[in-house]
Design a protein around this motif. Structure first.
Motif, short mmCIF file in Angstrom:
data_model
loop_
_atom_site.label_atom_id
_atom_site.label_comp_id
_atom_site.label_asym_id
_atom_site.label_seq_id
_atom_site.Cartn_x
_atom_site.Cartn_y
_atom_site.Cartn_z
N HIS A 170 -12.02 -33.98 60.10
CA HIS A 170 -12.99 -33.23 60.96
C HIS A 170 -14.22 -33.15 60.13
O HIS A 170 -15.19 -33.32 60.77
CB HIS A 170 -12.26 -31.77 61.32
N GLU A 171 -14.03 -32.69 58.91
CA GLU A 171 -15.47 -32.57 58.07
C GLU A 171 -15.91 -34.15 57.81
O GLU A 171 -17.30 -34.14 57.89
CB GLU A 171 -15.03 -31.86 56.76
N HIS A 174 -18.18 -34.62 61.01
CA HIS A 174 -19.49 -34.02 60.77
C HIS A 174 -20.31 -34.66 59.89
O HIS A 174 -21.48 -34.98 60.25
CB HIS A 174 -19.33 -32.68 60.07
N TYR A 225 -11.39 -25.40 69.82
CA TYR A 225 -12.35 -25.28 69.10
C TYR A 225 -13.31 -26.30 69.48
O TYR A 225 -14.91 -26.01 69.00
CB TYR A 225 -11.88 -25.16 67.50
N GLU A 232 -18.81 -29.81 67.27
CA GLU A 232 -17.59 -29.37 67.25
C GLU A 232 -16.51 -30.38 67.87
O GLU A 232 -15.61 -30.71 67.66
CB GLU A 232 -17.24 -27.86 67.13
#
Ligand SMILES: [Zn+2]
Length: 296
Positions: A170-171, A174, A225, A232
């Motif tokens: 996930h990070e 980003h 989310y 996101e």
């Protein structure tokens, strides 16, 4: 003679910042990962053993480069071990296989907490009143070249790969998103056609997820989310693409195809299709018996 020597020294000093990093990287890449590091990759990336040998070797090389170029910092008393470094590097590099990459060039540090951590946030309340609050986080990605991770949750993401929840993926998604200049759910895609098709598909599926989240639909394959913002949505879609590729393909085929084009790997090659759930057969109600909740 003195002038010649001075000019030579000046040329060496000026050229050093260019050749020295390349020279040290070349030396690092000449040393393969240790057997312990390879075991760590297989432990935290459970699909690693099913990847083609050429892809495994590509991942190993990217991991060596990542470890050579990025700094790891333990936070809240955590001592960052080689196992943590290799696991995080491996997960980050899963996202940059099969394409030319600068290996997260703007990223310079990975901060690792033992578990969930509190981060300061500005909260805008009623009447526009801004207050300082502390929010519990599992990970953060900053455009200034930092990623922050909870090790406990990185490890859980590895153990529970097919859950589709993976804070490291996930990070780092980003980070890829912000390489285009803004973190808005559209990483660098190259051609205008690619941006057009990405925008059409992701906008539609983002709107759909927002509706599912609003309705509280428990059957969404994408975590709600992802309905928070387009950025996101891309990060959550990335986690799902790698962890639940078959389910994502079935429920969001166009989104799956966009991610397939972008990531240039098909995670379905590394995972078996889930066994479809059998419909539950309810016992027939006897004809001479009236239905009553208390009897069942
Ligand atoms: Zn996020």
């Amino acid at each position: 003679m003195d002038a010649l020597l001075s000019m030579t020294l000046l040329a060496v000093v000026c050229a050093t910042p260019f050749w020295y990093p390349r020279w040290t990287l070349k030396r690092a890449l000449a040393r393969p990962l240790s057997p312990a590091a390879l075991r760590t990759l297989a432990d935290y990336i459970p699909v690693y053993d099913r990847m083609e040998p050429a892809l495994q070797q590509q991942l190993q090389r990217l991991v060596v480069q990542f470890l050579h170029q990025k700094k790891f910092v333990g936070c809240a008393g955590l001592e960052v071990t080689d196992e943590m470094r290799v696991a995080i590097a491996g997960l980050a590099c899963m996202l940059i296989l099969n394409r030319p990459s600068k290996v997260y060039r703007p990223l310079h540090a990975i901060l690792v907490y033992p578990g969930a951590f509190a981060a300061p946030r500005l909260d805008v309340g009623p009447g526009g009143i801004v207050t300082d609050v502390r929010q519990t986080m599992l990970g953060e990605s900053w455009t200034d070249g930092r990623v922050v991770l909870s090790w406990e949750d990185v490890a859980r993401g590895g153990r529970e790969w097919s859950s589709g929840h993976n804070v490291a993926l996930h990070e780092f998604a980003h980070q890829l998103d912000s390489e285009s200049g803004t973190t808005n759910g559209a990483p660098y895609l190259g051609s205008a056609d690619n941006y057009r098709s990405w925008s059409a598909v992701l906008s539609r599926d983002f709107a759909h997820l927002r509706h599912e989240a609003w309705a509280g639909n428990p059957d969404s394959v994408l975590d709600h989310y992802g309905a928070t913002s387009p950025a996101e949505f891309f990060a959550v879609a990335t986690e799902t693409f790698f962890g639940k590729p078959w389910q994502l393909r079935e429920r969001h085929p166009a989104l799956f195809d966009e991610l397939l084009k972008y990531y240039r790997v098909d995670p379905r090659d590394w995972q078996d299709a889930p066994v479809p759930e059998l419909p539950v057969e309810l016992p027939a109600v006897p004809a001479n018996r009236s239905f009553a909740w208390a009897n069942w």
